[in-house]
Every structure is written in structure tokens, then in C-alpha cells.
Design a protein around this motif. Sequence first.
Motif, short mmCIF file in Angstrom:
data_model
loop_
_atom_site.label_atom_id
_atom_site.label_comp_id
_atom_site.label_asym_id
_atom_site.label_seq_id
_atom_site.Cartn_x
_atom_site.Cartn_y
_atom_site.Cartn_z
N LEU A 81 15.43 14.80 58.09
CA LEU A 81 14.47 15.06 56.98
C LEU A 81 15.38 15.85 56.00
O LEU A 81 16.02 16.87 56.20
CB LEU A 81 13.52 16.08 57.55
N VAL A 82 15.35 15.29 54.69
CA VAL A 82 16.18 15.57 53.64
C VAL A 82 15.09 16.18 52.30
O VAL A 82 14.24 15.38 52.05
CB VAL A 82 17.28 14.94 52.91
N ASP A 83 15.37 17.40 51.94
CA ASP A 83 14.56 17.72 50.52
C ASP A 83 15.53 17.09 49.63
O ASP A 83 16.74 17.35 49.63
CB ASP A 83 14.68 19.30 50.49
N LEU A 84 14.76 16.26 48.57
CA LEU A 84 15.42 15.79 47.61
C LEU A 84 15.30 16.66 46.50
O LEU A 84 14.24 17.14 46.04
CB LEU A 84 14.73 14.30 47.20
N PRO A 85 16.22 16.44 45.44
CA PRO A 85 16.36 17.42 44.22
C PRO A 85 15.26 16.69 43.15
O PRO A 85 14.86 15.52 43.16
CB PRO A 85 17.83 16.97 43.51
N GLY A 86 14.55 17.41 42.49
CA GLY A 86 13.26 17.07 41.70
C GLY A 86 13.75 16.37 40.48
O GLY A 86 13.00 15.68 39.94
N GLU A 87 15.10 16.68 40.17
CA GLU A 87 15.66 15.98 38.87
C GLU A 87 15.85 14.70 38.79
O GLU A 87 16.31 14.18 38.01
CB GLU A 87 16.65 16.99 38.25
N GLY A 88 16.16 14.06 40.14
CA GLY A 88 16.69 12.68 40.31
C GLY A 88 17.40 12.45 41.46
O GLY A 88 18.25 13.59 41.63
N TRP A 89 17.66 11.48 42.11
CA TRP A 89 18.40 11.17 43.13
C TRP A 89 18.71 9.84 43.50
O TRP A 89 18.22 8.90 42.55
CB TRP A 89 18.09 11.89 44.48
N ARG A 90 19.66 9.26 44.14
CA ARG A 90 20.13 7.84 44.57
C ARG A 90 20.41 7.83 45.97
O ARG A 90 21.15 8.51 46.34
CB ARG A 90 21.21 7.46 43.63
N ALA A 91 19.91 6.94 46.79
CA ALA A 91 20.22 6.62 48.08
C ALA A 91 20.90 5.39 48.44
O ALA A 91 20.27 4.37 47.75
CB ALA A 91 19.08 6.88 48.78
#
Length: 109
Positions: A81-91
Motif C-alpha cells: 500500500l503506497v501513499d501517492l504524491p498529490g502533485e502527480g505520479w506515474r506507475a
Amino acid sequence: MDCLDTLGSSLLTQAQRAPGPTHTVVRGGGERSLQQSVVALADGQSMSCDRAVCEATLVVLRGAVELRGADRMWDAGEGDLVDLPGEGWRATACTDSVVLVTWLEATAA
């Protein structure tokens, strides 16, 4: 009630034949602020979120993904379970993968 494993398997079969990831919204839409989507990514496929959200998490249901934020990169495997950054991300899928992405839409002030 949704069986995420069954849903993920079906989406992964589609993603393996598609040029990009496949997904379905399992919760949210309309007037709801909390959103959830199951996303299947075949090995090497990527997904991204460039819009601002208040909070977001990603759970790896199957496989492994590499995540990138503005100033950070990390790996996540099955069950993480990962907290994602609020400003954008890529998986990007390191193997055939299924993830559950949950986010709370940012509200205009």
C-alpha cells in the motif's frame, strides 16, 4: 460487493491484448469525492495521474510496479500500500500487474 481478484484477472487479459492499461471505476463518479479504480497493466505498460488530488493511494493486488513522483522513485510489489504524491505520479508495470488506486478529488477553494 466486487471481487477484485476476478475483476483484475479480466482486466489483465484485456490489457495483455491492448496497447495500454485497462481500468474500471469500482467506486465514485458523479457527486462523490472519493474515487476507486482497478487498473491492469501488462508488463511494461504505464499509467499516470497529472492532476492535483488531495490524497491518493495505490495497492498492488498482483505483480509489481515502479512508481515515480516529481522527486522520488520507488518499487511496490503485491500487497504493498503506497501513499501517492498529490502533485502527480506515474506507475510502470515491472510484470503483469493489477492495482487498486483510490483518490480524493481536490476541491476548489
